[in-house]
Design a protein around this motif. Structure first.
Motif, PDB file in Angstrom:
ATOM      1  N   PHE A   1      46.388  50.114  50.851  1.00  0.00           N
ATOM      2  CA  PHE A   1      46.649  48.939  50.021  1.00  0.00           C
ATOM      3  C   PHE A   1      45.403  48.067  49.937  1.00  0.00           C
ATOM      4  N   CYS A   2      44.758  47.837  51.065  1.00  0.00           N
ATOM      5  CA  CYS A   2      43.524  47.042  51.070  1.00  0.00           C
ATOM      6  C   CYS A   2      42.422  47.739  50.274  1.00  0.00           C
ATOM      7  N   GLN A   3      42.366  49.046  50.352  1.00  0.00           N
ATOM      8  CA  GLN A   3      41.369  49.786  49.576  1.00  0.00           C
ATOM      9  C   GLN A   3      41.645  49.655  48.086  1.00  0.00           C
ATOM     10  N   LEU A   4      42.916  49.660  47.701  1.00  0.00           N
ATOM     11  CA  LEU A   4      43.280  49.476  46.299  1.00  0.00           C
ATOM     12  C   LEU A   4      42.833  48.101  45.795  1.00  0.00           C
ATOM     13  N   ILE A   5      43.062  47.084  46.591  1.00  0.00           N
ATOM     14  CA  ILE A   5      42.596  45.735  46.235  1.00  0.00           C
ATOM     15  C   ILE A   5      41.078  45.727  46.088  1.00  0.00           C
ATOM     16  N   THR A   6      40.389  46.371  47.010  1.00  0.00           N
ATOM     17  CA  THR A   6      38.934  46.439  46.968  1.00  0.00           C
ATOM     18  C   THR A   6      38.458  47.098  45.677  1.00  0.00           C
ATOM     19  N   VAL A   7      39.091  48.188  45.289  1.00  0.00           N
ATOM     20  CA  VAL A   7      38.702  48.867  44.052  1.00  0.00           C
ATOM     21  C   VAL A   7      38.925  47.958  42.848  1.00  0.00           C
ATOM     22  N   PHE A   8      40.065  47.280  42.816  1.00  0.00           N
ATOM     23  CA  PHE A   8      40.339  46.372  41.693  1.00  0.00           C
ATOM     24  C   PHE A   8      39.276  45.287  41.568  1.00  0.00           C
ATOM     25  N   VAL A   9      38.936  44.642  42.671  1.00  0.00           N
ATOM     26  CA  VAL A   9      37.957  43.552  42.575  1.00  0.00           C
ATOM     27  C   VAL A   9      36.552  44.087  42.315  1.00  0.00           C
TER      28      VAL A   9
ATOM     29  N   VAL B   1      35.738  34.405  43.469  1.00  0.00           N
ATOM     30  CA  VAL B   1      37.028  34.770  44.082  1.00  0.00           C
ATOM     31  C   VAL B   1      37.083  36.275  44.347  1.00  0.00           C
ATOM     32  N   CYS B   2      36.636  37.070  43.392  1.00  0.00           N
ATOM     33  CA  CYS B   2      36.622  38.527  43.586  1.00  0.00           C
ATOM     34  C   CYS B   2      35.728  38.927  44.760  1.00  0.00           C
ATOM     35  N   ALA B   3      34.592  38.265  44.886  1.00  0.00           N
ATOM     36  CA  ALA B   3      33.691  38.581  46.002  1.00  0.00           C
ATOM     37  C   ALA B   3      34.332  38.237  47.343  1.00  0.00           C
ATOM     38  N   VAL B   4      35.028  37.102  47.415  1.00  0.00           N
ATOM     39  CA  VAL B   4      35.693  36.715  48.666  1.00  0.00           C
ATOM     40  C   VAL B   4      36.838  37.680  48.977  1.00  0.00           C
ATOM     41  N   VAL B   5      37.649  38.000  47.974  1.00  0.00           N
ATOM     42  CA  VAL B   5      38.753  38.950  48.173  1.00  0.00           C
ATOM     43  C   VAL B   5      38.206  40.297  48.616  1.00  0.00           C
TER      44      VAL B   5
ATOM     45  N   ILE C   1      34.527  42.598  39.016  1.00  0.00           N
ATOM     46  CA  ILE C   1      33.281  41.826  39.086  1.00  0.00           C
ATOM     47  C   ILE C   1      32.329  42.170  37.940  1.00  0.00           C
ATOM     48  N   PRO C   2      32.011  43.442  37.680  1.00  0.00           N
ATOM     49  CA  PRO C   2      31.124  43.722  36.543  1.00  0.00           C
ATOM     50  C   PRO C   2      31.725  43.307  35.197  1.00  0.00           C
ATOM     51  N   LEU C   3      33.044  43.412  35.061  1.00  0.00           N
ATOM     52  CA  LEU C   3      33.678  42.980  33.815  1.00  0.00           C
ATOM     53  C   LEU C   3      33.538  41.473  33.628  1.00  0.00           C
ATOM     54  N   LEU C   4      33.709  40.730  34.711  1.00  0.00           N
ATOM     55  CA  LEU C   4      33.533  39.281  34.630  1.00  0.00           C
ATOM     56  C   LEU C   4      32.077  38.898  34.351  1.00  0.00           C
TER      57      LEU C   4
ATOM     58  N   ALA D   1      35.474  40.856  50.291  1.00  0.00           N
ATOM     59  CA  ALA D   1      35.032  40.746  51.685  1.00  0.00           C
ATOM     60  C   ALA D   1      36.205  40.875  52.646  1.00  0.00           C
ATOM     61  N   PHE D   2      37.301  40.211  52.332  1.00  0.00           N
ATOM     62  CA  PHE D   2      38.469  40.298  53.214  1.00  0.00           C
ATOM     63  C   PHE D   2      39.128  41.675  53.160  1.00  0.00           C
ATOM     64  N   ALA D   3      39.209  42.250  51.975  1.00  0.00           N
ATOM     65  CA  ALA D   3      39.884  43.543  51.834  1.00  0.00           C
ATOM     66  C   ALA D   3      39.102  44.665  52.515  1.00  0.00           C
ATOM     67  N   THR D   4      37.770  44.550  52.566  1.00  0.00           N
ATOM     68  CA  THR D   4      37.007  45.596  53.228  1.00  0.00           C
ATOM     69  C   THR D   4      37.125  45.508  54.747  1.00  0.00           C
ATOM     70  N   GLN D   5      37.703  44.455  55.245  1.00  0.00           N
ATOM     71  CA  GLN D   5      37.955  44.342  56.680  1.00  0.00           C
ATOM     72  C   GLN D   5      39.330  44.926  57.030  1.00  0.00           C
ATOM     73  N   ARG D   6      39.819  45.827  56.196  1.00  0.00           N
ATOM     74  CA  ARG D   6      41.178  46.357  56.323  1.00  0.00           C
ATOM     75  C   ARG D   6      41.470  46.986  57.671  1.00  0.00           C
ATOM     76  N   HIS D   7      40.472  47.532  58.337  1.00  0.00           N
ATOM     77  CA  HIS D   7      40.717  48.189  59.616  1.00  0.00           C
ATOM     78  C   HIS D   7      40.921  47.198  60.758  1.00  0.00           C
ATOM     79  N   ARG D   8      40.669  45.931  60.491  1.00  0.00           N
ATOM     80  CA  ARG D   8      40.804  44.939  61.553  1.00  0.00           C
ATOM     81  C   ARG D   8      42.064  44.115  61.444  1.00  0.00           C
ATOM     82  N   HIS D   9      42.632  44.023  60.252  1.00  0.00           N
ATOM     83  CA  HIS D   9      43.744  43.108  60.073  1.00  0.00           C
ATOM     84  C   HIS D   9      44.917  43.831  59.449  1.00  0.00           C
TER      85      HIS D   9
END
Length: 159
Positions: free
Chosen positions: A101-109, A145-149, A113-116, A151-159
């Protein structure tokens, strides 16, 4: 592991302040203990660290616990068509479903980012001599916001 090994960082939750614990998880600063020791010492066999210098495995990752869980789930799935597959799924799902799920969020953001950025550049190109804060600010905020999301989503193995 011997009893002299360092405790697993998450097992020390009550021993350190909340903010310091968050900082440690975000920056992996808990590894500084091991890295500093490894850089200072040289063992006779040419390595820098011994097994006792590393963190002990957390209780949830100990082989004896995982093996007993595997046997338990395997027996519970006895007689099913896909006994092995279902057993492995029951062992892995609690870890890999949230990580997926976190990886999916990471892919979306990471796609957003390039689209924005493209839209922000379009706004700037279409209005070269005008104030573009009203039109461009939402895209800039979206990128932040995408950059912050991300950053958090790539920490998926910790949280």
């Amino acid at each position: 592991m011997s009893s002299k090994s360092l405790p697993w960082p998450e097992d020390r939750n009550g021993q350190i302040a909340w903010l310091r614990q968050v900082w440690s998880r975000w920056t992996y600063s808990y590894m500084n203990i091991v890295l500093d020791k490894g850089s200072r010492q040289m063992l006779p066999n040419g390595t820098h660290l011994a097994q006792d210098d590393l963190f002990a495995a957390p209780p949830a990752m100990e082989a004896t616990r995982l093996a007993s869980l595997f046997r338990k789930y395997y027996e519970e799935e006895r007689g099913s068509k896909r006994q092995m597959l279902r057993t492995l799924w029951r062992l892995a799902a609690p870890i890999f479903v949230p990580a997926g799920f976190c990886q999916l969020i990471t892919v979306f953001v990471q796609v957003a980012i390039p689209l924005l950025v493209r839209e922000l550049l379009r706004v700037l190109e279409e209005n070269p001599s005008q104030q573009v804060i009203e039109e461009g600010l939402p895209y800039a905020v979206g990128i932040f916001v995408c950059a912050v999301v991300n950053a958090f989503a790539t920490q998926r193995h910790r949280h």
